[in-house]
Design a protein around this motif. Sequence first.
Motif, PDB file in Angstrom:
ATOM      1  N   LEU A  10      -4.158   3.315  47.164  1.00 30.20           N
ATOM      2  CA  LEU A  10      -3.596   1.979  47.033  1.00 30.20           C
ATOM      3  C   LEU A  10      -4.611   1.024  46.407  1.00 30.20           C
ATOM      4  N   LEU A  11      -5.860   1.174  46.824  1.00 28.90           N
ATOM      5  CA  LEU A  11      -6.921   0.309  46.295  1.00 28.90           C
ATOM      6  C   LEU A  11      -7.110   0.531  44.801  1.00 28.90           C
ATOM      7  N   ARG A  14      -3.358  -0.002  42.661  1.00 33.97           N
ATOM      8  CA  ARG A  14      -2.642  -1.268  42.631  1.00 33.97           C
ATOM      9  C   ARG A  14      -3.564  -2.485  42.705  1.00 33.97           C
ATOM     10  N   VAL A  15      -4.449  -2.511  43.671  1.00 35.90           N
ATOM     11  CA  VAL A  15      -5.247  -3.713  43.905  1.00 35.90           C
ATOM     12  C   VAL A  15      -6.268  -3.916  42.776  1.00 35.90           C
ATOM     13  N   LEU A  16      -7.052  -2.900  42.430  1.00 39.51           N
ATOM     14  CA  LEU A  16      -8.089  -3.060  41.411  1.00 39.51           C
ATOM     15  C   LEU A  16      -7.526  -3.133  40.000  1.00 39.51           C
ATOM     16  N   ARG A  17      -6.278  -2.831  39.823  1.00 35.48           N
ATOM     17  CA  ARG A  17      -5.675  -2.961  38.497  1.00 35.48           C
ATOM     18  C   ARG A  17      -5.046  -4.339  38.298  1.00 35.48           C
ATOM     19  N   SER A  18      -4.991  -5.133  39.327  1.00 35.63           N
ATOM     20  CA  SER A  18      -4.424  -6.473  39.190  1.00 35.63           C
ATOM     21  C   SER A  18      -5.571  -7.485  38.974  1.00 35.63           C
ATOM     22  N   PHE A  20      -5.964 -10.365  40.449  1.00 39.98           N
ATOM     23  CA  PHE A  20      -6.406 -10.870  41.743  1.00 39.98           C
ATOM     24  C   PHE A  20      -7.390  -9.896  42.394  1.00 39.98           C
ATOM     25  N   GLY A  21      -7.110  -8.637  42.316  1.00 43.35           N
ATOM     26  CA  GLY A  21      -7.977  -7.621  42.911  1.00 43.35           C
ATOM     27  C   GLY A  21      -9.344  -7.593  42.238  1.00 43.35           C
ATOM     28  N   VAL A  24     -11.352 -10.665  43.366  1.00 42.43           N
ATOM     29  CA  VAL A  24     -11.870 -10.480  44.724  1.00 42.43           C
ATOM     30  C   VAL A  24     -13.054  -9.525  44.708  1.00 42.43           C
TER      31      VAL A  24
END
Length: 185
Positions: A10-11, A14-18, A20-21, A24
Amino acid sequence: MTAMRRALELLFTRVLRSRFGIAVAIAVLVFAVIGSARLVSGPGGSTSGLSSRPSQPITTVDPEEGDDGVLASPAPQSPKTLPGELTPEQTAGRFATAWLGGPTSTAEKWQASLRPLATPELIEKLGDGDPTSVPPERVTGAVTLRPRTEAFAEVLVPLESGRLRLELVAPDGRWLVDAVDWERT
Protein backbone atom coordinates in the motif's frame (compact mmCIF):
# COMPACT_ATOMS: atom_id res chain seq x y z
CA MET A 1 3.54 -11.39 7.56
CA THR A 2 0.76 -10.78 5.16
CA ALA A 3 -0.29 -7.67 7.06
CA MET A 4 3.22 -6.29 6.80
CA ARG A 5 3.39 -7.19 3.14
CA ARG A 6 0.05 -5.57 2.51
CA ALA A 7 1.15 -2.38 4.35
CA LEU A 8 4.36 -2.11 2.31
CA GLU A 9 2.48 -2.75 -0.88
CA LEU A 10 0.00 0.00 0.00
CA LEU A 11 2.85 2.35 0.85
CA PHE A 12 4.75 1.83 -2.40
CA THR A 13 1.84 1.50 -4.79
CA ARG A 14 -0.48 4.22 -3.58
CA VAL A 15 0.94 6.57 -0.96
CA LEU A 16 4.43 7.19 -2.41
CA ARG A 17 3.05 7.58 -5.91
CA SER A 18 0.79 10.45 -4.89
CA ARG A 19 1.93 14.05 -4.43
CA PHE A 20 0.77 14.13 -0.86
CA GLY A 21 2.74 10.99 -0.02
CA ILE A 22 5.93 12.36 -1.56
CA ALA A 23 5.53 15.66 0.35
CA VAL A 24 5.09 13.78 3.63
CA ALA A 25 8.15 11.60 2.90
CA ILE A 26 10.31 14.68 2.14
CA ALA A 27 9.12 16.43 5.31
CA VAL A 28 9.95 13.36 7.42
CA LEU A 29 13.38 13.15 5.81
CA VAL A 30 14.12 16.89 6.44
CA PHE A 31 13.05 16.65 10.09
CA ALA A 32 15.18 13.53 10.51
CA VAL A 33 18.28 15.28 9.15
CA ILE A 34 17.74 18.41 11.29
CA GLY A 35 17.03 16.35 14.41
CA SER A 36 20.09 14.17 13.99
CA ALA A 37 22.28 17.25 13.33
CA ARG A 38 21.08 18.84 16.57
CA LEU A 39 21.67 15.66 18.51
CA VAL A 40 25.23 15.38 17.18
CA SER A 41 26.18 19.06 17.66
CA GLY A 42 24.99 19.31 21.24
CA PRO A 43 23.37 22.28 22.98
CA GLY A 44 24.12 25.69 21.49
CA GLY A 45 23.64 29.27 22.57
CA SER A 46 21.99 32.03 20.61
CA THR A 47 25.39 33.46 19.60
CA SER A 48 26.66 30.24 18.04
CA GLY A 49 26.02 29.16 14.49
CA LEU A 50 26.12 31.29 11.40
CA SER A 51 25.64 34.55 13.27
CA SER A 52 29.08 35.78 14.34
CA ARG A 53 28.14 39.35 15.06
CA PRO A 54 30.64 41.39 17.07
CA SER A 55 29.54 42.57 20.48
CA GLN A 56 30.35 46.22 19.61
CA PRO A 57 30.08 48.20 16.36
CA ILE A 58 32.99 48.02 13.95
CA THR A 59 34.61 51.45 13.54
CA THR A 60 36.57 52.33 10.44
CA VAL A 61 37.53 55.84 11.56
CA ASP A 62 39.40 56.88 14.65
CA PRO A 63 36.67 58.18 17.01
CA GLU A 64 39.12 60.68 18.50
CA GLU A 65 39.80 62.25 15.08
CA GLY A 66 36.66 64.37 14.94
CA ASP A 67 33.85 64.72 12.45
CA ASP A 68 34.83 64.18 8.83
CA GLY A 69 31.36 64.70 7.39
CA VAL A 70 30.40 67.24 4.77
CA LEU A 71 27.68 68.83 6.87
CA ALA A 72 29.96 69.82 9.71
CA SER A 73 32.95 71.10 7.74
CA PRO A 74 34.83 73.93 9.40
CA ALA A 75 34.65 77.42 7.98
CA PRO A 76 37.45 78.14 5.50
CA GLN A 77 40.38 80.10 6.82
CA SER A 78 40.64 83.68 5.70
CA PRO A 79 43.44 84.37 3.23
CA LYS A 80 46.65 85.82 4.66
CA THR A 81 48.43 88.64 2.87
CA LEU A 82 51.87 90.02 3.63
CA PRO A 83 52.01 93.72 4.53
CA GLY A 84 52.36 95.85 1.41
CA GLU A 85 51.15 93.09 -0.95
CA LEU A 86 47.87 92.98 -2.89
CA THR A 87 44.88 91.17 -1.41
CA PRO A 88 43.37 88.30 -3.42
CA GLU A 89 40.53 90.56 -4.54
CA GLN A 90 42.93 93.28 -5.74
CA THR A 91 45.11 90.73 -7.55
CA ALA A 92 42.04 89.21 -9.24
CA GLY A 93 40.72 92.64 -10.27
CA ARG A 94 44.03 93.69 -11.82
CA PHE A 95 44.43 90.31 -13.53
CA ALA A 96 40.90 90.54 -14.97
CA THR A 97 41.61 94.03 -16.31
CA ALA A 98 44.85 92.84 -17.92
CA TRP A 99 43.16 89.66 -19.23
CA LEU A 100 40.28 91.54 -20.83
CA GLY A 101 42.58 94.18 -22.31
CA GLY A 102 44.12 91.49 -24.52
CA PRO A 103 42.30 92.04 -27.83
CA THR A 104 43.69 95.55 -28.20
CA SER A 105 47.35 94.62 -27.58
CA THR A 106 50.00 92.35 -29.00
CA ALA A 107 50.67 88.94 -27.51
CA GLU A 108 53.93 90.13 -25.93
CA LYS A 109 52.32 93.16 -24.25
CA TRP A 110 49.38 91.05 -23.08
CA GLN A 111 51.63 88.43 -21.48
CA ALA A 112 53.85 91.14 -19.98
CA SER A 113 50.79 92.68 -18.29
CA LEU A 114 49.76 89.26 -16.90
CA ARG A 115 53.24 88.14 -15.79
CA PRO A 116 53.47 90.02 -12.44
CA LEU A 117 50.01 88.77 -11.45
CA ALA A 118 50.29 85.09 -12.44
CA THR A 119 52.35 82.06 -11.48
CA PRO A 120 55.15 80.98 -13.82
CA GLU A 121 53.18 77.80 -14.60
CA LEU A 122 50.17 79.81 -15.79
CA ILE A 123 52.35 82.13 -17.88
CA GLU A 124 53.90 79.04 -19.48
CA LYS A 125 50.43 77.66 -20.28
CA LEU A 126 49.43 81.00 -21.80
CA GLY A 127 52.65 81.17 -23.83
CA ASP A 128 50.91 80.17 -27.06
CA GLY A 129 47.74 82.06 -26.17
CA ASP A 130 46.32 84.60 -28.55
CA PRO A 131 44.97 87.75 -26.85
CA THR A 132 42.48 88.27 -29.70
CA SER A 133 40.72 85.03 -28.63
CA VAL A 134 39.71 86.64 -25.31
CA PRO A 135 36.10 87.77 -25.65
CA PRO A 136 35.68 91.56 -25.59
CA GLU A 137 34.01 91.87 -22.20
CA ARG A 138 34.00 94.24 -19.30
CA VAL A 139 33.66 93.67 -15.58
CA THR A 140 30.07 94.25 -14.47
CA GLY A 141 30.32 94.00 -10.68
CA ALA A 142 32.47 93.41 -7.65
CA VAL A 143 34.65 90.33 -7.39
CA THR A 144 33.52 87.53 -5.07
CA LEU A 145 36.11 85.83 -2.89
CA ARG A 146 35.74 82.16 -1.93
CA PRO A 147 38.55 81.42 0.52
CA ARG A 148 39.67 77.79 0.69
CA THR A 149 42.80 77.97 2.88
CA GLU A 150 45.22 80.63 4.06
CA ALA A 151 47.17 80.26 0.81
CA PHE A 152 44.48 79.27 -1.72
CA ALA A 153 41.36 81.13 -2.82
CA GLU A 154 38.88 81.17 -5.66
CA VAL A 155 37.68 84.50 -7.02
CA LEU A 156 34.70 85.04 -9.33
CA VAL A 157 34.70 88.13 -11.53
CA PRO A 158 31.30 88.94 -13.14
CA LEU A 159 31.45 89.83 -16.83
CA GLU A 160 28.84 90.91 -19.36
CA SER A 161 28.06 87.39 -20.64
CA GLY A 162 29.55 85.15 -18.00
CA ARG A 163 32.08 85.15 -15.24
CA LEU A 164 35.80 84.74 -14.97
CA ARG A 165 36.82 82.17 -12.35
CA LEU A 166 40.35 82.61 -11.03
CA GLU A 167 42.24 80.35 -8.65
CA LEU A 168 44.81 82.25 -6.62
CA VAL A 169 47.70 80.87 -4.59
CA ALA A 170 50.00 82.59 -2.13
CA PRO A 171 52.94 80.27 -1.51
CA ASP A 172 55.07 83.11 -0.10
CA GLY A 173 52.30 85.45 1.05
CA ARG A 174 52.07 87.16 -2.36
CA TRP A 175 48.85 86.33 -4.22
CA LEU A 176 49.21 85.09 -7.82
CA VAL A 177 46.66 83.72 -10.27
CA ASP A 178 47.28 80.02 -10.92
CA ALA A 179 44.27 79.01 -13.05
CA VAL A 180 41.79 80.82 -15.31
CA ASP A 181 38.37 79.61 -16.39
CA TRP A 182 35.60 81.47 -18.16
CA GLU A 183 31.99 80.38 -17.64
CA ARG A 184 29.21 81.54 -19.90
CA THR A 185 25.91 82.37 -18.19
